[in-house]
Design a protein around this motif. Structure first.
Motif, short mmCIF file in Angstrom:
data_model
loop_
_atom_site.label_atom_id
_atom_site.label_comp_id
_atom_site.label_asym_id
_atom_site.label_seq_id
_atom_site.Cartn_x
_atom_site.Cartn_y
_atom_site.Cartn_z
N TYR A 1 61.90 93.59 61.31
CA TYR A 1 62.11 93.22 62.70
C TYR A 1 63.43 92.48 62.87
CZ TYR A 1 57.05 93.97 63.13
OH TYR A 1 55.78 94.51 63.13
N CYS A 2 64.09 92.80 63.94
CA CYS A 2 65.25 92.05 64.39
C CYS A 2 64.75 91.00 65.37
CB CYS A 2 66.20 93.03 65.08
SG CYS A 2 67.55 92.29 66.00
N ALA A 3 65.33 89.82 65.31
CA ALA A 3 64.90 88.75 66.21
C ALA A 3 66.07 87.88 66.59
CB ALA A 3 63.81 87.91 65.55
N ALA A 4 65.92 87.21 67.72
CA ALA A 4 66.97 86.32 68.20
C ALA A 4 66.36 85.02 68.69
CB ALA A 4 67.76 87.00 69.31
N ASP A 5 67.07 83.96 68.46
CA ASP A 5 66.68 82.64 68.95
C ASP A 5 67.68 82.23 70.02
OD1 ASP A 5 66.29 79.37 67.32
OD2 ASP A 5 66.10 80.00 69.41
N THR A 6 67.25 82.29 71.25
CA THR A 6 68.16 81.98 72.36
C THR A 6 68.11 80.51 72.76
OG1 THR A 6 66.49 82.52 74.00
CG2 THR A 6 67.91 84.32 73.26
N ARG A 7 67.32 79.72 72.03
CA ARG A 7 67.14 78.33 72.44
C ARG A 7 67.83 77.35 71.51
NH1 ARG A 7 60.75 79.32 72.36
NH2 ARG A 7 61.46 79.94 70.29
N ARG A 8 68.15 77.80 70.30
CA ARG A 8 68.68 76.87 69.30
C ARG A 8 70.19 77.00 69.20
NH1 ARG A 8 65.43 74.49 65.81
NH2 ARG A 8 63.86 76.01 66.41
N ILE B 1 62.45 80.85 59.99
CA ILE B 1 61.09 80.59 60.45
C ILE B 1 60.80 81.46 61.66
CG2 ILE B 1 59.52 78.84 61.34
CD1 ILE B 1 61.23 76.76 59.86
N PRO B 2 59.87 82.39 61.56
CA PRO B 2 59.62 83.33 62.67
C PRO B 2 59.35 82.64 64.01
CG PRO B 2 58.49 84.09 60.70
CD PRO B 2 59.04 82.73 60.38
N SER B 3 58.68 81.53 64.01
CA SER B 3 58.32 80.88 65.27
C SER B 3 59.53 80.29 65.99
CB SER B 3 57.28 79.78 65.03
OG SER B 3 57.77 78.81 64.14
N ASP B 4 60.67 80.21 65.32
CA ASP B 4 61.90 79.75 65.98
C ASP B 4 62.45 80.80 66.93
OD1 ASP B 4 63.63 77.75 63.43
OD2 ASP B 4 61.82 77.38 64.60
N TYR B 5 62.07 82.05 66.74
CA TYR B 5 62.71 83.18 67.41
C TYR B 5 61.86 83.66 68.58
CZ TYR B 5 65.93 82.94 63.60
OH TYR B 5 66.88 82.48 62.73
N ASN B 6 62.50 83.81 69.72
CA ASN B 6 61.76 84.15 70.92
C ASN B 6 61.93 85.57 71.41
OD1 ASN B 6 64.38 82.75 71.41
ND2 ASN B 6 64.06 83.41 73.51
N ASP B 7 62.92 86.28 70.92
CA ASP B 7 63.09 87.69 71.28
C ASP B 7 62.95 88.53 70.02
OD1 ASP B 7 65.65 87.27 73.85
OD2 ASP B 7 63.47 87.20 73.94
N TRP B 8 62.15 89.58 70.12
CA TRP B 8 61.85 90.41 68.95
C TRP B 8 61.99 91.89 69.28
CZ3 TRP B 8 60.49 88.60 64.11
CH2 TRP B 8 60.26 87.23 64.01
N GLY B 9 62.42 92.65 68.28
CA GLY B 9 62.37 94.08 68.41
C GLY B 9 60.99 94.59 68.04
#
Length: 125
Positions: free
Chosen positions: A94-101, A108-116
């Motif tokens: 999975y690709c993921a992005a953290d737009t808040r940090r 850490i997966p829970s840091d990331y809010n957008d996921w493919g």
């Protein structure tokens, strides 16, 4: 909502290579942290590699020296080059992005809010 679209997964024999790509649906989407995660059957999702917008990289110990994450901010694309693949690397990636940090990027997966939606990687022995 921005969509992250992965590509490049597939089936390879042990020792082979694959290159994953991830492209967001919006061109001006540029989160500070982006990363690759994977989930094997019966296991929890785990961080593989992360990269910040300014190029700081972290790898999981299990893939250090084997995988390379990169990010083309001009093309707005995230990559994961995977070499010397082993059957233990079989998973959905999975690709993921953290737009808040805006500080360090963590695995850490829970840091990331957008996921493919993920792309399957299968490595046969």
């Amino acid at each position: 909502q921005v969509q992250l679209v992965e590509s490049g997964g597939g089936s390879v024999q042990a020792g082979g290579s694959l290159r994953l790509s991830c492209v967001p649906s919006e061109y001006y989407y540029s989160p500070y942290c982006m990363g690759w995660f994977r989930q094997a059957p019966g296991k929890e999702r785990e961080g593989v590699a992360t990269i910040s917008r300014d190029g700081r990289i972290k790898y999981a110990e299990s893939v250090t020296g084997q995988f390379t994450i990169s990010r083309d901010n001009y093309k707005n694309t995230l990559y994961l080059q995977m070499n010397s693949l082993d059957p233990e690397d079989t998973a959905i990636y999975y690709c993921a992005a953290d737009t808040r940090r805006w500080l360090s990027c963590r695995l850490i997966p829970s840091d990331y809010n957008d996921w493919g939606q993920g792309t399957q990687v299968t490595v046969s022995s």
